[in-house]
Write a protein that holds these residues in place. Sequence first.
Motif, mmCIF file in Angstrom:
data_model
loop_
_atom_site.group_PDB
_atom_site.id
_atom_site.type_symbol
_atom_site.label_atom_id
_atom_site.label_comp_id
_atom_site.label_asym_id
_atom_site.label_seq_id
_atom_site.Cartn_x
_atom_site.Cartn_y
_atom_site.Cartn_z
ATOM 1 N N GLY A 1 0.778 -1.236 0.000
ATOM 2 C CA GLY A 1 0.000 0.000 0.000
ATOM 3 C C GLY A 1 0.806 1.281 0.000
ATOM 4 O O GLY A 1 0.269 2.348 0.314
ATOM 5 N N SER A 2 2.086 1.198 -0.377
ATOM 6 C CA SER A 2 2.926 2.413 -0.323
ATOM 7 C C SER A 2 2.912 3.228 -1.610
ATOM 8 O O SER A 2 3.227 4.408 -1.592
ATOM 9 N N VAL A 3 2.590 2.569 -2.736
ATOM 10 C CA VAL A 3 2.844 3.212 -4.036
ATOM 11 C C VAL A 3 1.570 3.858 -4.593
ATOM 12 O O VAL A 3 1.055 3.467 -5.626
ATOM 13 N N LYS B 1 4.692 5.153 4.359
ATOM 14 C CA LYS B 1 4.269 4.523 3.101
ATOM 15 C C LYS B 1 3.899 5.502 1.991
ATOM 16 O O LYS B 1 4.759 6.044 1.319
ATOM 17 N N ALA B 2 2.568 5.742 1.783
ATOM 18 C CA ALA B 2 2.108 6.560 0.650
ATOM 19 C C ALA B 2 2.608 7.994 0.728
ATOM 20 O O ALA B 2 2.682 8.687 -0.285
ATOM 21 N N LEU B 3 2.965 8.453 1.918
ATOM 22 C CA LEU B 3 3.467 9.817 2.100
ATOM 23 C C LEU B 3 4.614 10.108 1.129
ATOM 24 O O LEU B 3 4.717 11.204 0.589
ATOM 25 N N SER B 4 5.467 9.117 0.916
ATOM 26 C CA SER B 4 6.635 9.326 0.064
ATOM 27 C C SER B 4 6.639 8.327 -1.099
ATOM 28 O O SER B 4 7.679 8.039 -1.674
ATOM 29 N N ASN B 5 5.434 7.811 -1.416
ATOM 30 C CA ASN B 5 5.264 6.886 -2.544
ATOM 31 C C ASN B 5 6.313 5.784 -2.568
ATOM 32 O O ASN B 5 6.895 5.500 -3.600
ATOM 33 N N ASN B 6 6.556 5.200 -1.395
ATOM 34 C CA ASN B 6 7.389 3.997 -1.342
ATOM 35 C C ASN B 6 8.877 4.247 -1.111
ATOM 36 O O ASN B 6 9.661 3.306 -1.087
ATOM 37 N N VAL B 7 9.282 5.501 -0.980
ATOM 38 C CA VAL B 7 10.683 5.772 -0.635
ATOM 39 C C VAL B 7 10.728 5.836 0.894
ATOM 40 O O VAL B 7 9.871 6.481 1.506
ATOM 41 N N PRO B 8 11.686 5.124 1.543
ATOM 42 C CA PRO B 8 11.627 5.016 3.005
ATOM 43 C C PRO B 8 11.531 6.347 3.748
ATOM 44 O O PRO B 8 12.375 7.231 3.585
ATOM 45 N N SER C 1 5.482 13.844 -3.659
ATOM 46 C CA SER C 1 4.191 13.137 -3.546
ATOM 47 C C SER C 1 3.101 14.078 -3.054
ATOM 48 O O SER C 1 2.018 14.139 -3.636
ATOM 49 N N LEU C 2 3.392 14.796 -1.972
ATOM 50 C CA LEU C 2 2.344 15.658 -1.406
ATOM 51 C C LEU C 2 1.914 16.746 -2.379
ATOM 52 O O LEU C 2 0.752 17.137 -2.406
ATOM 53 N N LYS C 3 2.872 17.206 -3.187
ATOM 54 C CA LYS C 3 2.526 18.214 -4.193
ATOM 55 C C LYS C 3 1.429 17.656 -5.122
ATOM 56 O O LYS C 3 0.487 18.358 -5.475
ATOM 57 N N ILE C 4 1.565 16.380 -5.477
ATOM 58 C CA ILE C 4 0.569 15.768 -6.367
ATOM 59 C C ILE C 4 -0.724 15.464 -5.594
ATOM 60 O O ILE C 4 -1.826 15.755 -6.046
ATOM 61 N N LEU C 5 -0.563 14.880 -4.405
ATOM 62 C CA LEU C 5 -1.753 14.484 -3.636
ATOM 63 C C LEU C 5 -2.629 15.695 -3.292
ATOM 64 O O LEU C 5 -3.839 15.574 -3.142
#
Length: 435
Positions: free
Chosen positions: A61-63, A275-282, A322-326
């Motif tokens: 569920g990270s991506v 997880k989704a916060l950084s689209n799968n980057v730790p 990611s947040l810019k897109i979300l």
Amino acid sequence: MNNKSLSEIQKKAENFITGGMSSSFRANFYNGLPMYAKKAKGARFTDCTGKEFIDFFMCNGSVILGHNRDEIKSALHDVIEKGFYAGFDDWTTISLAQKICESVPAAEQIRFVNSGTEGTLLALRLARGHTDRDIVIRIDGHYHGCQDYLFANNLVSKIDQNNDGSKRSKTIGRTSGVPEAIDSLVVTIPWNNFEILEKVLLEEEGKVAGIIMNVIDYNNGVFLTTSEYLNFTKEQAKKYGIVLIFDEVLSGFKTGISCGQGHYGVIPDLCIIGKALSNNVPLGVVAGKKEVMKNIMDPIDPVVAGGTFSGNQFGVAAGNASLKILKQKDFYKNFLTRADEFYENIKSIFDHRGLPAVVQHLGAGFHIFLGTDEPIKKYVDLNRVDRELTKNFFNICIENGLYFHTDFTISEAHDEITLNEALEKIETAVKKIKY
Ligand SMILES: Cc1ncc(COP(=O)(O)O)c(C=O)c1O
């Protein structure tokens, strides 16, 4: 490696990596084989044998934005270009912290960590430090990472089956290596039950530091709570001076930018996202009220929090991108409308073919249960699921190029073409299984 099967690759890997996998949760839930991948793009990945899959696992569920997304890739490139310096924060760190505080209701201040597990550990320490108490209340079946305090009872397969909801749950599956002494510091109770929560809080008055729960339980197949229960928990926590912690590592950004807490309209004292916060980057984040967060620094380190890679710049760069897109207008409206249509279409296939099935979903997370038509609302309802049939179905799906494993996620990269292809493959699997 191309001409080797996944089980041959695992055998080779086993020589050097225990079990042949870097996480013991990597063996596929349905066919038992760990996946070895070589590339991924959008909603798809290719395994080491060259087989292509539409991915509904999306790295637990990270991506949420799809694999190898251009904006994220370019943000990671920028980090390499400017010189990757670990151990310092910079403007990008501050900018991401600000974006999180503007998006996540509980976030008055944050601290970066590197994973969800690190986050739940820090959240418990903060609750204990803030209250000067030791006991933590957790929910039977809720997953909070691979950590000693919360590993027992962390999935529906490890709940106390003999608990009718009226008592504390027994410790199940603590895992060897975790001392029994931990049990005296953790009280496990069934979810969504007002009476048992009230009872335990009275019995443990003055000893409870924190209550931790998932706001949306995606780990076990999309189980939900209510605003009433969350509000009641919040009131009780306030009454007894307890820190309320929402684990949003998996639920964060699946229903909207304000996460599960925004969906239910209940703001906890602390929450953990990742997880989704950084689209799968730790990357992980502990966020919360200043009053609780300040324990980290008031005046110096009463609750220690830190690490070499805390706020690592790859995670931070990916988080900013990611947040810019979300945060874009209509991002969730478009993406989640498509997801909802997909869930309905899956259900129609089962209905059309007369296969009893429940498609449970909320936002970007979903699950499919076979062998019953009645909603699966409580863990006990899982007894109605035909496990053999479900396993056969998903094994056929995997053979046909649809990758399912533990929790199921749709990303924004699952466009209509991909989802229609997935529906065709689901229909083929339904035609193939015997029921
Ligand atoms: C709800 C929840 N909490 C915590 C974690 C732990 O996160 P991580 O695997 O990044 O340590 C997970 C991971 O699956 C999770 O689903």
